[in-house]
Design an enzyme around this catalytic site. Structure first.
Site, mmCIF file in Angstrom:
data_model
loop_
_atom_site.group_PDB
_atom_site.id
_atom_site.type_symbol
_atom_site.label_atom_id
_atom_site.label_comp_id
_atom_site.label_asym_id
_atom_site.label_seq_id
_atom_site.Cartn_x
_atom_site.Cartn_y
_atom_site.Cartn_z
ATOM 1 N N SER A 270 107.092 74.510 48.358
ATOM 2 C CA SER A 270 106.970 73.414 47.410
ATOM 3 C C SER A 270 108.290 72.744 47.095
ATOM 4 O O SER A 270 108.316 71.692 46.449
ATOM 5 C CB SER A 270 106.319 73.912 46.119
ATOM 6 O OG SER A 270 107.114 74.868 45.458
ATOM 7 N N LYS B 199 114.731 71.130 40.785
ATOM 8 C CA LYS B 199 113.331 70.872 41.145
ATOM 9 C C LYS B 199 112.518 70.470 39.916
ATOM 10 O O LYS B 199 112.728 71.003 38.816
ATOM 11 C CB LYS B 199 112.760 72.135 41.796
ATOM 12 C CG LYS B 199 111.366 72.034 42.381
ATOM 13 C CD LYS B 199 111.055 73.335 43.104
ATOM 14 C CE LYS B 199 109.615 73.427 43.552
ATOM 15 N NZ LYS B 199 109.349 74.716 44.250
ATOM 16 N N SER C 215 108.024 79.110 48.785
ATOM 17 C CA SER C 215 108.461 77.742 48.499
ATOM 18 C C SER C 215 109.966 77.508 48.563
ATOM 19 O O SER C 215 110.410 76.372 48.444
ATOM 20 C CB SER C 215 107.938 77.300 47.132
ATOM 21 O OG SER C 215 106.534 77.215 47.151
#
Length: 488
Positions: A162, A87, A186
């Site tokens: 997220s 990420k 997330s």
């Protein structure tokens, strides 16, 4: 870029990867049935195919992953040769880290972050960086400055956040597993939106990322999103070997459901006072009925948090935005430009400034939530809740371009079950259980006592055995049992 493809979308193909999960793919590489190089080449082809449609990547590292794949002659690590993505709020040496924000200039990380090192030690090959909303603050991955990341199940809908890029890439079949992290849901939220398994580990189970160390309350946990329970179980078993935290019981390698009877509490509505929408409620109720048939004791449970929790967590959320704007040049990049942050970040910071005087009491209550939760859970093995208050929204509904007051109201209705695990540090898992009429997954959440990821994985295995969602590539081969989707 607006995709012309109307969902669902996938890139599963008859190549070296096939439809294997990470466990099966690693086993085939170890057995010599397929080479890591051929797997990496197949993943790169899929990534390029998917990017034009779902937009899940922000940077690629193909040459290095191909070089590592070529040199992999004795694949001994548990997931050696399996492609993945990290990420874009986590450093990987040689790749940029922009935190999903136009305020952070393009840069190259000089070293790999401790958690990325922990994950890559399991043998994964990093193909690049996945998308996220600005600083991970939003529950959808559609930045104000660029294209949205689309949900492969239905391209007109959010992939969650997220870790929305990670979830979209895994669901579409680009890679079988991808890095995710969770400061308010997330890992679990995008897993729920994209029909994946999303396990948020107990606080302290994995290496803390560097941002977490600076927080007054460490709410952030790193992990992965996967297409199978066994991949999540394999990840956490290897992570537990890498970092042996003596304060936590060992998880071990969980390989199936347990035969023991559990006492499971059920929570259907959030402490915010907003009712869970009908489809989500029915999915949780159907899951509870199924667990009862398996012999577990199921009973309604009071929400194990005070009525002040939503406001306290919102204030902490605002504190994070305030801190990013104040310390962005120190924390992220010397040329960080706070003038370019999006409407959500600005709105959260403004809200925090107005309520700053409430922070000491809010922090005290949030820190106390760990003890409150442990006390409530003393009589339960797990608690079953929705992951989200509503089914996955269309793109635009949670966009940071929506006026802040309206957006904040929508977010508090939507993200109302996941934050508790972050403040308490408890483990929690998202498990897909149904599909909406629009073809979107609906998931349930289980939370457990501190350190008890084993119970969560055993429950997830039990549900997966009879209620596994089809891969997107097999959407024509599904039927429904009540409100729960099952493989034919």
């Amino acid at each position: 870029m607006q995709s012309e493809h109307q969902g669902p979308f996938h890139c599963f193909r008859d190549d070296a990867m096939g439809e294997d999960d990470a466990t099966a793919l690693a086993a085939r590489i170890r057995a010599g049935e397929v080479s890591a190089l051929d797997v990496t080449k197949a993943a790169i082809e899929r990534a390029e195919m998917a990017q034009a449609v779902i937009n899940g990547m922000v940077a690629t590292d193909y040459d290095r992953s191909l070089s590592l794949a070529r040199s992999l002659t004795k694949p001994e690590a548990p997931f050696a040769g399996v492609p993945t993505f990290i990420k874009d709020n986590t450093d990987v040496q040689g790749l940029p880290t922009r935190h999903g924000s136009a305020a952070v200039p393009s840069n190259t990380a000089s070293k790999t972050s401790p958690f990325a090192e922990q994950m890559l030690a399991q043998g994964y090959l990093c193909l690049g960086k996945s998308t996220l909303p600005e600083f991970g603050f939003n529950a959808t991955t559609e930045p104000a400055h660029g294209a949205a990341t689309r949900n492969p199940w239905n391209l007109q809908y959010s992939s969650g956040a997220s870790s929305g890029g990670a979830a979209a890439l895994v669901a579409a079949g680009v890679v079988p597993v991808a890095h995710a992290n969770d400061g308010g849901g997330s890992i679990r939220i995008p897993a729920a939106c994209c029909g994946l398994i999303g396990l948020k580990p107990t606080r302290g189970r994995v290496v803390d990322n560097e941002a977490a160390k600076t927080l007054p309350i460490n709410i952030v946990s790193d992990g992965v999103v996967t297409r199978s329970v066994r991949d999540s179980a394999g990840f956490i078993a290897a992570a537990d070997e890498y970092l042996r935290n003596p304060a936590l019981p060992r998880v071990g390698h969980v390989q199936g459901p347990s035969g023991k009877q559990l006492r499971i509490g059920v929570v259907l509505d959030s402490v915010t006072g907003h009712k869970t929408d009908p489809k989500t409620r029915k999915t949780v109720e159907a899951t509870a009925r199924y667990l009862e048939k398996l012999g577990h004791i199921i009973e309604p449970m009071d929400v194990p948090i005070p009525a002040s929790f939503p406001d306290d967590f919102a204030l902490y959320w605002g504190l994070l935005a305030f801190g990013v704007k104040l310390q962005g040049r120190k924390l992220m990049h010397p040329q960080f430009d706070k003038r370019q942050v999006d409407g959500l970040t600005n709105g959260l910071e403004s809200m925090f400034r107005k309520k700053l005087w409430k922070l000491p009491a809010a922090l005290w209550r949030l820190k106390r939530s760990q003890q409150d939760y442990a006390r409530h859970m003393s009589q339960y093995d797990a608690v079953l809740t929705p992951v989200l208050g509503q089914t996955t929204p269309p793109l635009g509904h949670l966009s940071p371009t929506v006026p802040f007051d309206q957006l904040f109201e929508r977010l508090t209705r939507y993200v109302c079950f996941t934050p508790l695990a972050n403040t308490t540090g408890a483990p929690a898992i998202s498990v897909p259980m149904a599909l909406t009429d629009a073809g979107l997954p609906v998931s349930v959440q289980f939370m457990a006592r501190h350190g008890d990821e084993r119970t969560l994985l055993e429950l997830a295995y039990a549900l997966e055995a009879d209620h596994r969602l089809p891969l997107i590539s097999n959407l024509g081969d599904r039927r429904y049992a009540g409100d729960v989707a099952v493989m034919v």
